[in-house]
Design a protein around this motif. Sequence first.
Motif, PDB file in Angstrom:
ATOM      1  N   GLN A 177      12.977   6.000  -0.925  1.00  0.00           N
ATOM      2  CA  GLN A 177      12.037   5.157  -1.665  1.00  0.00           C
ATOM      3  C   GLN A 177      10.938   4.703  -0.725  1.00  0.00           C
ATOM      4  OE1 GLN A 177      14.852   2.301  -3.141  1.00  0.00           O
ATOM      5  NE2 GLN A 177      14.227   0.788  -1.627  1.00  0.00           N
ATOM      6  N   PRO A 178       9.771   4.330  -1.287  1.00  0.00           N
ATOM      7  CA  PRO A 178       8.641   3.944  -0.446  1.00  0.00           C
ATOM      8  C   PRO A 178       8.946   2.676   0.347  1.00  0.00           C
ATOM      9  CG  PRO A 178       7.980   4.160  -2.743  1.00  0.00           C
ATOM     10  CD  PRO A 178       9.448   4.296  -2.701  1.00  0.00           C
TER      11      PRO A 178
ATOM     12  N   SER B 187       4.322  -1.055   0.208  1.00  0.00           N
ATOM     13  CA  SER B 187       3.345   0.029   0.328  1.00  0.00           C
ATOM     14  C   SER B 187       2.766   0.436  -1.015  1.00  0.00           C
ATOM     15  CB  SER B 187       3.978   1.246   1.003  1.00  0.00           C
ATOM     16  OG  SER B 187       4.985   1.800   0.167  1.00  0.00           O
ATOM     17  N   ILE B 188       3.442   0.107  -2.101  1.00  0.00           N
ATOM     18  CA  ILE B 188       2.949   0.465  -3.430  1.00  0.00           C
ATOM     19  C   ILE B 188       2.614  -0.807  -4.191  1.00  0.00           C
ATOM     20  CG2 ILE B 188       3.624   1.423  -5.665  1.00  0.00           C
ATOM     21  CD1 ILE B 188       5.102   3.578  -4.230  1.00  0.00           C
ATOM     22  N   LYS B 189       1.390  -0.846  -4.726  1.00  0.00           N
ATOM     23  CA  LYS B 189       0.975  -2.004  -5.518  1.00  0.00           C
ATOM     24  C   LYS B 189       1.563  -1.885  -6.905  1.00  0.00           C
ATOM     25  CE  LYS B 189      -3.391  -2.558  -3.117  1.00  0.00           C
ATOM     26  NZ  LYS B 189      -4.833  -2.431  -3.225  1.00  0.00           N
ATOM     27  N   SER B 190       2.156  -2.953  -7.394  1.00  0.00           N
ATOM     28  CA  SER B 190       2.760  -2.915  -8.716  1.00  0.00           C
ATOM     29  C   SER B 190       1.733  -3.257  -9.803  1.00  0.00           C
ATOM     30  CB  SER B 190       3.928  -3.900  -8.793  1.00  0.00           C
ATOM     31  OG  SER B 190       3.457  -5.205  -8.569  1.00  0.00           O
ATOM     32  N   ASP B 191       0.660  -3.958  -9.435  1.00  0.00           N
ATOM     33  CA  ASP B 191      -0.329  -4.367 -10.425  1.00  0.00           C
ATOM     34  C   ASP B 191      -1.126  -3.157 -10.913  1.00  0.00           C
ATOM     35  OD1 ASP B 191       0.429  -6.953 -10.042  1.00  0.00           O
ATOM     36  OD2 ASP B 191      -1.140  -7.407  -8.580  1.00  0.00           O
ATOM     37  N   LYS B 192      -1.260  -3.055 -12.218  1.00  0.00           N
ATOM     38  CA  LYS B 192      -2.077  -1.985 -12.802  1.00  0.00           C
ATOM     39  C   LYS B 192      -3.542  -2.379 -12.644  1.00  0.00           C
ATOM     40  CE  LYS B 192       1.032   0.627 -15.133  1.00  0.00           C
ATOM     41  NZ  LYS B 192       2.270   0.340 -14.511  1.00  0.00           N
ATOM     42  N   ARG B 193      -4.406  -1.410 -12.347  1.00  0.00           N
ATOM     43  CA  ARG B 193      -5.835  -1.687 -12.267  1.00  0.00           C
ATOM     44  C   ARG B 193      -6.400  -1.705 -13.671  1.00  0.00           C
ATOM     45  NH1 ARG B 193      -8.914   1.739  -7.985  1.00  0.00           N
ATOM     46  NH2 ARG B 193     -10.523   0.550  -9.027  1.00  0.00           N
TER      47      ARG B 193
ATOM     48  N   GLU C 277       8.665  -1.067   1.807  1.00  0.00           N
ATOM     49  CA  GLU C 277       8.422  -2.345   1.125  1.00  0.00           C
ATOM     50  C   GLU C 277       6.952  -2.725   1.230  1.00  0.00           C
ATOM     51  OE1 GLU C 277       9.645  -5.401  -1.193  1.00  0.00           O
ATOM     52  OE2 GLU C 277      11.065  -3.965  -0.335  1.00  0.00           O
TER      53      GLU C 277
ATOM     54  N   SER D 299      -7.027   5.351 -17.877  1.00  0.00           N
ATOM     55  CA  SER D 299      -5.984   4.522 -17.259  1.00  0.00           C
ATOM     56  C   SER D 299      -5.052   3.920 -18.293  1.00  0.00           C
ATOM     57  CB  SER D 299      -6.633   3.395 -16.449  1.00  0.00           C
ATOM     58  OG  SER D 299      -7.246   2.459 -17.324  1.00  0.00           O
TER      59      SER D 299
END
Length: 148
Positions: free
Chosen positions: A7-8, A12-18, A10, A25
Amino acid sequence: MKLNTLQPAEGSIKSDKRIGRGQGSGRGGTSTRGHKGAKSRSGYSRKGGFEGGQMPLYRRVPKFGFTSPNRVETKPINLDTLQALADKTKASAITVDTLVENGLAAKNDIVKVLGRGELKAKLDVTVHHFSKTAIAAIEKAGGKATAL
């Protein structure tokens, strides 16, 4: 390490949708704001207490009485509390500092001794204010009441 546990890292991946970045999108167009109305517009900020046009609580509730802006809050300490403190600490003199150390008052409190309870110990009490019954009880027990 196994492939099914990868898994990536901690954070490193933004959870918020743009939001508002095109139709592709899935969150473009009205950008999750719905259609029309004040909340869909840019620069909108709701005032505190606003209830969507309904009469707000602070206007629905009746108001009465008077609150003095010059009121001075005092911390009440009764004679029975002083007696318990005298039994616990074996002190013959009680000041505001003594009360603060024992958690009965805060350091900026204005302390007033009131006459509830019975005082058997001979105490020299030094605080800001006293009630008449408290002074009488302290002096009857052989102590001294001194106002700051």
